[in-house]
Design a protein around this motif. Structure first.
Motif, short mmCIF file in Angstrom:
data_model
loop_
_atom_site.label_atom_id
_atom_site.label_comp_id
_atom_site.label_asym_id
_atom_site.label_seq_id
_atom_site.Cartn_x
_atom_site.Cartn_y
_atom_site.Cartn_z
N GLY A 13 15.82 -17.93 -45.92
CA GLY A 13 15.49 -16.87 -46.86
C GLY A 13 15.79 -15.48 -46.34
O GLY A 13 16.02 -15.27 -45.15
N ASP A 14 15.79 -14.53 -47.25
CA ASP A 14 15.97 -13.12 -46.91
C ASP A 14 14.84 -12.61 -46.02
O ASP A 14 14.99 -11.61 -45.33
CB ASP A 14 16.04 -12.27 -48.17
N ASP A 15 13.70 -13.29 -46.04
CA ASP A 15 12.54 -12.87 -45.25
C ASP A 15 12.60 -13.38 -43.81
O ASP A 15 11.65 -13.19 -43.05
CB ASP A 15 11.24 -13.33 -45.92
N GLY A 16 13.68 -14.04 -43.42
CA GLY A 16 13.84 -14.53 -42.05
C GLY A 16 13.20 -15.88 -41.78
O GLY A 16 13.18 -16.33 -40.64
N ARG A 38 17.80 -11.94 -42.56
CA ARG A 38 18.15 -13.02 -43.48
C ARG A 38 18.71 -14.24 -42.73
O ARG A 38 19.50 -14.11 -41.80
CB ARG A 38 19.17 -12.53 -44.49
N VAL A 39 18.31 -15.43 -43.17
CA VAL A 39 18.87 -16.69 -42.66
C VAL A 39 20.04 -17.05 -43.57
O VAL A 39 19.85 -17.28 -44.76
CB VAL A 39 17.82 -17.81 -42.62
N ASN A 40 21.25 -17.06 -43.02
CA ASN A 40 22.45 -17.30 -43.81
C ASN A 40 22.76 -18.77 -44.05
O ASN A 40 23.35 -19.11 -45.07
CB ASN A 40 23.66 -16.65 -43.13
N ILE A 41 22.41 -19.61 -43.10
CA ILE A 41 22.81 -21.02 -43.19
C ILE A 41 21.86 -21.86 -42.35
O ILE A 41 21.28 -21.38 -41.38
CB ILE A 41 24.27 -21.21 -42.71
N CYS A 42 21.72 -23.11 -42.74
CA CYS A 42 20.97 -24.07 -41.93
C CYS A 42 21.63 -25.44 -42.08
O CYS A 42 22.31 -25.70 -43.07
CB CYS A 42 19.50 -24.12 -42.32
N ALA A 43 21.45 -26.28 -41.07
CA ALA A 43 22.08 -27.60 -41.08
C ALA A 43 21.27 -28.57 -40.23
O ALA A 43 20.80 -28.22 -39.15
CB ALA A 43 23.50 -27.50 -40.52
#
Length: 185
Positions: A13-16, A38-43
């Motif tokens: 999210g934009d909230d980290g 912001r978190v741009n991607i996760c995997a």
């Protein structure tokens, strides 16, 4: 991102925060905090042991996918981390930075394996081939770069997009690649 068994989803999210959800019920299972932007991607890793996240705070974080405990943090001084992907064997994490460098990180030791140069712009997405031998990455200049994942040698640069390439993937058999971009293709 979906977990390998499809039972959980993760979102940044934009909230980290990084959040894990039950894919069937939509219930929030866990909130992981650590990013300051912001978190741009996760995997998820293919074996479902780890969850990786990358963000605008120039960090790459590795989490225990079951407990949510933060295991490793990698500071990328060269810029924002725009993408990340785990190798099919779950041993390597590739990530692209806004300075145009594609990195590979050994998940178990935290050591850097390779840094691949060649992108003119921001690296916007990356993916390992199903056998883990090749790595494709996309660029804000409209190109795709295919390299040998072991040596880092660039094998091919593909053009065809008129704007940022924002996604890429290999077919399950590894014989084809697909890409999508801001040019609508």
């Amino acid at each position: 991102a979906f977990s390998p068994d499809g039972h959980r989803m993760a979102s940044g999210g934009d909230d980290g925060t990084l959040r894990v959800w039950d894919a069937t019920t939509g219930a929030e299972l866990r909130v992981m905090q650590g990013h300051s932007g912001r978190v741009n991607i996760c995997a998820f890793s293919p074996d479902d042991r780890w969850l990786a996240s990358a963000g605008d705070d120039s960090t790459l974080r590795l989490w225990d996918a079951t407990t949510g405990a933060e295991l490793r943090v990698r500071q990328c001084h060269a810029g924002k981390v725009r993408c990340c992907t785990l190798s099919p064997d779950g041993r390597w994490l590739a990530f692209g930075v806004s300075d145009g460098a594609l990195h590979q990180w050994d998940i178990t030791t935290g050591a850097e394996r390779k840094v691949m140069q060649g992108h003119a712009g921001w690296i916007t997405s990356c993916a390992f081939s199903p056998d883990g031998r090749q790595l494709v990455s996309t660029d804000s200049d409209g190109t795709l770069h295919l390299c040998d994942a072991t040596t880092g040698t660039e094998l091919r640069v593909m053009q065809g997009h008129a704007d940022w390439v924002t996604s890429c993937a290999f077919s399950p058999d590894g014989h084809r690649m697909a890409s999508g971009g801001d040019d609508g293709t």
